[in-house]
Design a protein around this motif. Structure first.
Motif, mmCIF file in Angstrom:
data_model
loop_
_atom_site.group_PDB
_atom_site.id
_atom_site.type_symbol
_atom_site.label_atom_id
_atom_site.label_comp_id
_atom_site.label_asym_id
_atom_site.label_seq_id
_atom_site.Cartn_x
_atom_site.Cartn_y
_atom_site.Cartn_z
ATOM 1 N N GLU A 1 -50.371 16.901 16.212
ATOM 2 C CA GLU A 1 -50.358 18.032 17.065
ATOM 3 C C GLU A 1 -48.797 18.251 17.599
ATOM 4 N N SER A 2 -48.232 17.144 18.158
ATOM 5 C CA SER A 2 -47.058 17.184 18.776
ATOM 6 C C SER A 2 -45.954 17.544 17.887
ATOM 7 N N ILE A 3 -45.897 17.179 16.754
ATOM 8 C CA ILE A 3 -44.640 17.645 15.774
ATOM 9 C C ILE A 3 -44.979 18.682 15.006
ATOM 10 N N GLU B 1 -47.100 2.098 9.723
ATOM 11 C CA GLU B 1 -47.260 2.566 8.383
ATOM 12 C C GLU B 1 -46.925 3.943 8.331
ATOM 13 N N PRO B 2 -46.183 4.602 7.271
ATOM 14 C CA PRO B 2 -45.952 5.932 6.977
ATOM 15 C C PRO B 2 -47.147 6.453 6.553
ATOM 16 N N VAL B 3 -47.139 8.095 6.870
ATOM 17 C CA VAL B 3 -48.625 8.821 6.476
ATOM 18 C C VAL B 3 -47.849 10.022 6.079
ATOM 19 N N PRO B 4 -48.477 10.581 4.850
ATOM 20 C CA PRO B 4 -48.025 11.958 4.395
ATOM 21 C C PRO B 4 -48.565 12.775 5.525
ATOM 22 N N PHE C 1 -40.457 9.047 14.109
ATOM 23 C CA PHE C 1 -40.328 9.627 15.365
ATOM 24 C C PHE C 1 -40.266 8.677 16.255
ATOM 25 N N GLU C 2 -39.656 8.800 17.254
ATOM 26 C CA GLU C 2 -39.702 7.718 18.137
ATOM 27 C C GLU C 2 -40.387 8.073 19.634
ATOM 28 N N THR C 3 -40.787 9.504 19.567
ATOM 29 C CA THR C 3 -41.371 9.892 20.752
ATOM 30 C C THR C 3 -42.553 10.385 20.509
ATOM 31 N N VAL D 1 -44.982 7.986 12.959
ATOM 32 C CA VAL D 1 -45.173 8.242 14.341
ATOM 33 C C VAL D 1 -45.031 7.035 15.273
ATOM 34 N N LYS D 2 -44.886 7.444 16.546
ATOM 35 C CA LYS D 2 -44.510 6.352 17.498
ATOM 36 C C LYS D 2 -46.098 5.590 17.666
#
Length: 727
Positions: free
Chosen positions: A605-607, A643-646, A724-726, A638-639
């Protein structure tokens, strides 16, 4: 027990007692005959009362021609019969014609023919005839006629007392008739509280004498009995001397018949219960009715009536001795005596035994324990069947004791207890279920739609707030630029703005079976799949997110009219295993979800604002809801997750998307693949072509990335993931 309750129970017991006789099989008793003074007899002989010479002839026919064992008259002969004119002639002989001695002598010669009472008495002499009479306790009643000899007196009791009804007056037969007859008996029944006759006294007290009922006297004469004696209990260690002198010590009445005495059990007031056989009358009873005229004219062959007990009564309207009984409201009184005589002959009396109260107490305790323990363990259907079967078993056992042992035992309290326990169990179950339903409503009413609460309340045991792991889809929704919006509105306007937004979003969520978790300022948190299990929770969540975006368009149309800033929301959806249940502290708890899948939804939701889209979903959500068209936007880290997610943007349902949107989606996926393969020029041209068709923040984001990668190329092991670091 309250008097009213006790009376009600007694009435119910009486009802069951009556029902036993109503359903009993009727068979004609060949030993007892009703000689009926019916309309046929009156048509042929003349109106009633008949002259005593006719009655005398009737007695001779019954006793001599038909050899009756006993004749009982349910008819009273209290007045002299002057129908022959003899009395008037006798007055003349003693008065005006006294000077004519020849007239007096001739009259004396005619006396045997004209004195009908004398002729009747002559016919009674030496014959087994019982004369009926009536007892009275009316205020102005007087003694009239002559009673038969008492069967015993108070002097014969040796100081004992009997619980017997005492009468002060009587209407009896003419002395010459009673003296000529073998015996006499009263025909007074007793009325129960409901006006029905169920008991008849076997003995009654008048003065110091005890007298038989018509039924008892007729049976005694038929059996050639001479005496009736009371039989008292002997050596009863339980009773005191004073009690032994009372009715409690009386066991029965003994009739001295051969070869062995006949013992007749008695109840209170020296009464006997009447066992009614059939509905009564010439066509519904257990006794044969013979018109009196047929006896007089010997139309019945002697062999068909010989050695039977004959009771003389009437069925003529106006003379009909009708009584209200358990089997009929219009029951011939003469047939009551017939039923009692049959019971005496058979020794078959129905009794309320002394242990009836104890028996009732025991069966109540047993039934109470049995049903009290078993009914709560059963469902409604089994409880109904078990309670019904219990009531039938109790009733059947009671009827068996009545038919096999002649015992009239209480039944009402047992059946009332079965009904009360069943109703209590049903009511308690309903109350328990109601409380469960109410608890469900209280627990989940704030989270899910009313129709879902109703659905859950129908099966409350399947739902609780205990924590459990379950695959769900969770949503986070937030207003973009809320700080700017709040600064531009007055406090009341801001309150209306937020209320309108939250209400609309909540209705969309609950309208698609979502569970509303909480409001976090301007943010909304919801999930699908708990507490109500939804196999398609992911699809419902995606459909709801698309609906919420449509709702914002409708809200904005109203907000613009009110000069309020437009509304934009970002929605993040993710599906996965999470912990759901009542969570919090001892001070405050809430039904919510927790877990990594929940955190990812919040990050998505944040991004949404980074990619310029309204909705972002994770890979699991996309795979669980394939009926929608998605645009892949990126692979992100995400922070808080390594693991990366699509991530994907749902565009529309497959059946609702237009051709242009589908084509742009395919062109974008091709451009995204060029970016990931570092074909910067081709990717830039493809994205510019898309931007020319439709302005979108996503295109600008990737054009900036391409420009940055040209200046600062990614490393050789670049995997195309955005970190994303935040939050």
């Amino acid at each position: 027990m309250l008097p009213g309750v006790g009376a009600l129970i007694d009435r119910i017991d009486l009802f069951f007692y009556d029902m036993r006789m109503r359903i009993a099989k009727v068979e004609i008793d060949p030993r007892i005959v009703i000689v009926d003074i019916d309309e046929k007899s009156i048509d042929e002989i003349g109106r009633w009362p008949w002259s005593r010479d006719v009655v005398a002839e009737l007695v001779r026919k019954m006793t001599q021609t038909y050899q009756a064992q006993a004749v009982g008259f349910d008819v009273l002969f209290a007045e002299p019969d002057n129908s022959s004119g003899y009395a008037r002639l006798e007055q003349l002989a003693q008065g005006e014609l006294k000077s004519l001695p020849q007239f007096g002598r001739q009259l004396q010669q005619l006396k045997s023919q004209m004195d009908y009472d004398a002729r009747f008495a002559e016919a009674l002499q030496g014959q087994p005839v019982v004369m009926g009479y009536n007892l009275s306790n009316e205020q102005d009643a007087i003694a009239k006629g002559q009673l038969p000899r008492p069967v015993f007196t108070t002097a014969d009791l040796g100081g004992r007392r009997l619980d017997v009804i005492s009468w002060k007056a009587y209407g009896a037969n003419l002395p010459q008739l009673q003296q000529a007859a073998r015996s006499g008996g009263f025909f007074n029944p007793l009325l129960d509280s409901d006006g029905l006759i169920r008991r008849v006294p076997l003995l009654a007290q008048v003065g110091n004498g005890f007298y038989e009922s018509l039924a008892l006297a007729s049976a005694r004469v038929a059996l050639n009995g001479k005496q009736i004696k009371p039989v008292f209990l002997q050596n009863d260690a339980v009773m005191s001397d004073a009690q032994l002198r009372d009715y409690g010590a009386l066991d029965s009445l003994a009739m001295d018949v051969k070869p062995e005495p006949l013992f007749i059990p008695v109840e209170r007031h020296l009464t006997a219960l009447v066992t009614y056989r059939g509905r009564g009358g010439p066509h519904g009873g257990a006794f044969r009715y013979i018109p009196a005229v047929d006896i007089l004219k010997e139309r019945i062959k002697p062999g068909q009536l010989s050695h039977q007990i004959m009771l003389v009564g009437t069925t003529v309207p106006g003379l009909y001795d009708l009584r209200a009984t358990p089997v009929s409201p219009n029951y011939p009184g003469v047939e009551i005596h017939a039923n009692l005589i049959a019971s005496i002959l058979d020794g078959d009396f129905k009794q309320r035994p002394e242990f009836a109260v104890g028996f009732d107490l025991v069966q109540i305790v047993v039934i109470g324990l049995l049903l009290g323990l078993l009914l709560p363990l059963m469902g409604p259907l089994w409880a109904i069947l078990f309670a019904g079967a219990s009531a039938l078993a109790i009733g059947a056992f009671n009827f068996w004791l009545y038919n096999a042992g002649g015992l009239v035992l209480p039944l009402a309290m047992a059946l009332i207890l079965v009904a009360a326990l069943f109703i209590f169990n049903l009511g308690w179950g309903y109350l328990f279920e109601y409380r469960n339903r109410k608890a469900i409503v209280n627990l989940f009413g704030e989270y899910v739609a009313p129709e879902l609460v109703a659905e859950m309340a129908a099966n409350p045991e399947s739902y609780n707030m205990e924590g459990e792991s379950r695959e769900l889809t969770v949503m986070f929704s937030d207003v973009r630029g809320f700080t700017t919006i709040s600064e531009g509105l007055q406090p009341n306007e801001l309150r209306e703005y937020v209320n309108a937004y939250l209400t609309a979003m909540s209705e969309d969520i609950r309208g698609n079976r979502g569970t509303l978790d909480k409001y976090i300022g301007d943010a909304v948190m919801a999930f699908w799949g708990a507490p109500l299990t939804l196999p398609d929770h992911a699809a419902r969540a995606v459909a709801t997110a698309l609906k919420m975006q449509q709702t914002t368009v409708l809200l904005n149309a109203d907000f613009v009219k009110r000069n309020w800033p437009p509304l934009k929301i970002g929605i993040g959806l993710n599906t996965g295993m999470m912990r759901v249940g009542d969570m919090g502290s001892k001070i405050r708890k809430a039904y919510t979800v927790m877990g990594d899948a929940v955190n990812l939804s919040s990050r998505l939701e944040s991004i949404t604002k980074v990619y310029g889209v309204g909705i972002l979903v994770g890979q699991v959500t996309r795979d669980a809801a394939p009926e929608f068209i998605y645009r892949e936007l990126d692979r992100v880290r995400v922070k808080g997750k390594n693991e990366p997610v699509p991530i994907y943007e749902p565009l529309a349902h497959k059946d609702e998307i237009d051709a242009d949107t589908r084509a742009r989606c395919e062109q974008w996926h091709a451009a995204l693949q060029m970016v990931r393969s570092q074909q910067w020029d081709a990717a830039e041209q493809a994205i510019l072509a898309l931007q020319a068709q439709q302005a979108h923040g996503l295109y600008g984001l990737y054009l900036e990335r391409i420009a940055r990668f040209r200046q600062d190329p990614p490393p050789a092991d670049w995997d195309g993931v955005t970190t994303f670091e935040t939050k």
